[in-house]
Motif scaffolding. Sequence first.
Motif, mmCIF file in Angstrom:
data_model
loop_
_atom_site.group_PDB
_atom_site.id
_atom_site.type_symbol
_atom_site.label_atom_id
_atom_site.label_comp_id
_atom_site.label_asym_id
_atom_site.label_seq_id
_atom_site.Cartn_x
_atom_site.Cartn_y
_atom_site.Cartn_z
ATOM 1 N N PRO A 1 84.360 5.511 12.273
ATOM 2 C CA PRO A 1 83.533 6.964 12.274
ATOM 3 C C PRO A 1 82.192 7.021 12.579
ATOM 4 C CG PRO A 1 83.467 5.969 9.965
ATOM 5 C CD PRO A 1 83.864 4.773 10.908
ATOM 6 N N GLY A 2 82.012 8.166 12.983
ATOM 7 C CA GLY A 2 80.776 9.090 13.020
ATOM 8 C C GLY A 2 80.050 8.703 14.716
ATOM 9 N N PRO B 1 72.731 6.592 13.881
ATOM 10 C CA PRO B 1 72.621 5.051 13.386
ATOM 11 C C PRO B 1 74.021 5.337 12.239
ATOM 12 C CG PRO B 1 70.951 7.002 13.422
ATOM 13 C CD PRO B 1 71.823 7.346 13.868
ATOM 14 N N ARG B 2 74.743 5.805 12.178
ATOM 15 C CA ARG B 2 76.249 5.761 10.847
ATOM 16 C C ARG B 2 76.899 5.034 11.116
ATOM 17 N NH1 ARG B 2 80.847 9.138 8.806
ATOM 18 N NH2 ARG B 2 80.921 10.936 10.549
ATOM 19 N N LEU B 3 77.521 4.965 12.616
ATOM 20 C CA LEU B 3 78.510 4.392 13.709
ATOM 21 C C LEU B 3 77.578 3.241 14.114
ATOM 22 C CD1 LEU B 3 80.194 4.329 15.300
ATOM 23 C CD2 LEU B 3 79.189 4.622 17.380
ATOM 24 N N MET B 4 76.514 2.693 14.096
ATOM 25 C CA MET B 4 75.965 1.850 14.052
ATOM 26 C C MET B 4 75.394 0.735 12.746
ATOM 27 S SD MET B 4 74.634 1.368 17.012
ATOM 28 C CE MET B 4 74.300 -0.194 17.056
ATOM 29 N N GLY B 5 75.903 1.814 11.394
ATOM 30 C CA GLY B 5 75.645 1.100 10.454
ATOM 31 C C GLY B 5 77.467 0.187 10.204
ATOM 32 N N HIS B 6 78.097 0.880 10.683
ATOM 33 C CA HIS B 6 79.877 0.419 10.395
ATOM 34 C C HIS B 6 79.413 -0.711 11.792
ATOM 35 C CE1 HIS B 6 81.163 4.197 8.199
ATOM 36 N NE2 HIS B 6 80.953 4.337 8.930
ATOM 37 N N LEU B 7 79.484 -0.596 12.688
ATOM 38 C CA LEU B 7 78.742 -1.348 13.894
ATOM 39 C C LEU B 7 78.338 -3.110 13.433
ATOM 40 C CD1 LEU B 7 78.796 0.068 17.003
ATOM 41 C CD2 LEU B 7 80.566 -0.874 16.572
ATOM 42 N N GLU B 8 77.341 -2.681 12.444
ATOM 43 C CA GLU B 8 76.791 -4.145 11.834
ATOM 44 C C GLU B 8 77.868 -4.579 10.819
ATOM 45 O OE1 GLU B 8 73.258 -3.206 10.007
ATOM 46 O OE2 GLU B 8 72.078 -1.948 12.234
ATOM 47 N N ALA C 1 94.985 -4.166 -0.765
ATOM 48 C CA ALA C 1 94.151 -5.831 -0.358
ATOM 49 C C ALA C 1 92.820 -5.870 -1.054
ATOM 50 C CB ALA C 1 93.848 -6.002 1.164
ATOM 51 N N GLY C 2 91.822 -4.536 -1.668
ATOM 52 C CA GLY C 2 90.755 -4.806 -2.064
ATOM 53 C C GLY C 2 89.467 -3.796 -0.941
ATOM 54 N N ALA C 3 90.293 -3.263 -0.183
ATOM 55 C CA ALA C 3 88.940 -2.152 0.249
ATOM 56 C C ALA C 3 87.892 -1.453 -0.469
ATOM 57 C CB ALA C 3 89.867 -1.725 1.433
ATOM 58 N N ARG C 4 87.418 -1.521 0.648
ATOM 59 C CA ARG C 4 85.854 -1.210 -0.331
ATOM 60 C C ARG C 4 85.967 0.731 0.201
ATOM 61 N NH1 ARG C 4 79.928 -1.554 1.307
ATOM 62 N NH2 ARG C 4 80.324 -3.619 1.277
ATOM 63 N N GLU C 5 86.424 0.855 1.677
ATOM 64 C CA GLU C 5 86.284 2.277 2.094
ATOM 65 C C GLU C 5 87.203 2.303 2.945
ATOM 66 O OE1 GLU C 5 82.747 3.690 4.725
ATOM 67 O OE2 GLU C 5 81.607 3.153 2.670
ATOM 68 N N VAL C 6 87.892 2.536 3.362
ATOM 69 C CA VAL C 6 89.250 3.402 4.995
ATOM 70 C C VAL C 6 88.654 4.116 5.104
ATOM 71 C CG1 VAL C 6 91.190 3.689 4.694
ATOM 72 C CG2 VAL C 6 91.567 1.859 2.980
ATOM 73 N N TYR C 7 88.667 3.521 6.829
ATOM 74 C CA TYR C 7 88.862 4.954 8.301
ATOM 75 C C TYR C 7 89.860 5.088 8.060
ATOM 76 C CZ TYR C 7 84.326 1.812 8.011
ATOM 77 O OH TYR C 7 83.484 0.745 7.617
ATOM 78 N N THR C 8 89.804 6.149 7.585
ATOM 79 C CA THR C 8 90.999 6.626 8.434
ATOM 80 C C THR C 8 91.858 7.034 10.037
ATOM 81 O OG1 THR C 8 90.779 8.903 7.773
ATOM 82 C CG2 THR C 8 91.472 8.113 6.277
#
Length: 626
Positions: free
Chosen positions: A456-457, A460-467, A521-528
């Motif tokens: 998502p996003g 910087p938010r998207l880059m955080g996810h990509l990292e 399965a233990g996901a901390r966040e889900v990208y819907t």
Amino acid sequence: MTETTSAKRIPGLEGLCAAILPPESGGPPSEELAWRVAEIVNRYPPITREGFRALAALVSAAAFASNKGSLAKASPEDRERAIERIASIARLTPMTDAVKALLLLVHGSDSASAELLERSNANPEARPDPILDVTPGTEWPSQTHADVVIVGSGAGGAIVARTLAGAGMDVVIVEEGRRFGVEEFRTRDPIDRFTDLYRDAGATIAIGSPNVVLPIGRGVGGTTLVNSGTCIRPPVAVQEKWRDLAGLEFCDPEIFGKLCDDVEATLEVEPAPLDVLGKNGKTVLAGAKALGWEAHPIARNAPGCAGSCQCAVGCPQNAKAGVHLSVLPVACKDGARIVTDARVERVIEELGIVKGVTVRRADGSRFEISTDRVVIAAGATETPMLLYRSGMAIHRQVGRNLALHPACAVAGLFDEKITAWHGVLQSVVVEEFHKRERILIEATATPPGMGSMALPGFGPRLMGHLERADQVAMLGAMVGDEPSGRVVRGPRPFINYNLSRGDGERLVRAIGHMGRILFAAGAREVYTGIPGADTVKTPEALDEAVGSANPHRLHLAAFHPTGTAGAGSDSERYPVDAQGRLRGYSGAWVADASILPTCPEVNPQISIMALAVGVALGIAPGRVSS
Ligand SMILES: Cc1cc2nc3c(=O)[nH]c(=O)nc-3n(C[C@H](O)[C@H](O)[C@H](O)COP(=O)(O)OP(=O)(O)OC[C@H]3O[C@@H](n4cnc5c(N)ncnc54)[C@H](O)[C@@H]3O)c2cc1C
């Protein structure tokens, strides 16, 4: 300025690159990315290329207006604010998403290229490229004859060729694409393979509400060159529907089962072994098991697969036994010949009797093959186009009845590494909702870049996810759909598809099911992937997001177009009869995804090939033993 150099600059694109993947947050230099994206866009057909340029210009102008100045010159914070703002405007969301998807594809593929190639070369080839009788169109004589001409060398065409050549017929397969070899899958960048292997350089879209990305393979082997190797028979209920409602006798489960046995033996189908499955599949298995849901490794035609996760851009091991490796070698051994880089322009007929085909070579010149039998297997989007061009679309249902088996994706962020692209691309199937809701869930891990839309996003938010991309597990779900689309008659292919209400509701429900698996399965966040509720941290928040989702704003892709020249006994409803003969003509058959009367509700290659064998057995009765 030449066309090539002018296409290298897309006005405003550099600013959009800086806003979506900012260099200050670890993104690539914007000028470089904009140049590379323009280079890829230049490979699109002119109409798509101009469409993307216009769309990027519009998004850029909207961002300029929102920022009150150029994005390229704005601060990172202003850029992020501007792009988030315009992406939240409903009318601009699909356009902004389209730009984001291409940027992510190009950036993701390029940055992962070295690693993917290294992994490809670490694993030995499962088999060498087989011997095929291939002649490029430019070397094919201008006038020849064959017992039977098959248009297209994909799933349907290849198995018909094998069956008829095995019966002693002189078979010529005409294929618009070229032959690909394993060496280039081991050495070329994934993005370059991608744009070469797919029709329209991978930019085919079904236009509607919402638009649906619709990749289609083109080359010797057709879409099986790029498919995931998943082999699932259609449910018995579907076989019975095809038998009882469409009147296809060979879809009687007993007969159909034998046809599937033949196809599966030819493709060497076996369940994906646990040791190559990879963590993406294992995570999904664990999640489904925790919920008590039925799930298991997928049966695939990929003996010797080492989990390179590159099925979609050509298997670098020659492990996935697409028909170019499994079926066409048998056909060629029995005398079938393949002409490549040769597009059948027209089927020639006189007074309803087939006389041959006119074919266009890559250099624009033409040749003819005379024959009294043509089997059209150009795929569900191109078969109607060929019938239109040939003046043979006299049945009003040609091009209609298009089902897509639309798909959406959900991803989950985990604390530990998943590295989804280390393992089988499509590895595990969750059956729980298949019979009841016609929702088929599959763990599907794409090579980096190709599945990043789930992230998502922007900025910087998207880059955080990509990292954290290596902590992400991915799932896809497809729903058995209504025939809500059509290939429109006209000089150029135009595919129209409008998601039905019921199908949309089930896609939204599928997002909920997939999210549950990831949380279990233990996901901390889900990208819907749901606009406005793209990230959720609890099952309750997931339910809320699902409850408010608008199906017409989802990001959809589809990989399984079918039905545009449906086969059946009802002459009003189906352009093709129950033996695969095109109604109104003598000597024309159709044997590809087009003839499926309805969505098969599973990945379709086994269904297509089994039906195509059924058609082939009727073409040379007496010469073919089943
Ligand atoms: C990314 C992706 C993953 C997939 N994964 C799976 C999977 O795991 N399992 C599964 O069951 N299915 C999968 N599929 C779908 C499956 O591969 C296709 O449904 C199937 O290959 C379609 O068979 P076909 O014979 O109808 O057409 P194709 O296999 O598409 O073959 C048609 C051929 O005809 C050629 N052609 C078209 N027009 C002309 C012309 N005028 N002249 C000459 N040649 C022409 C094309 O170039 C093409 O090579 C996937 C599809 C995609 C895109």
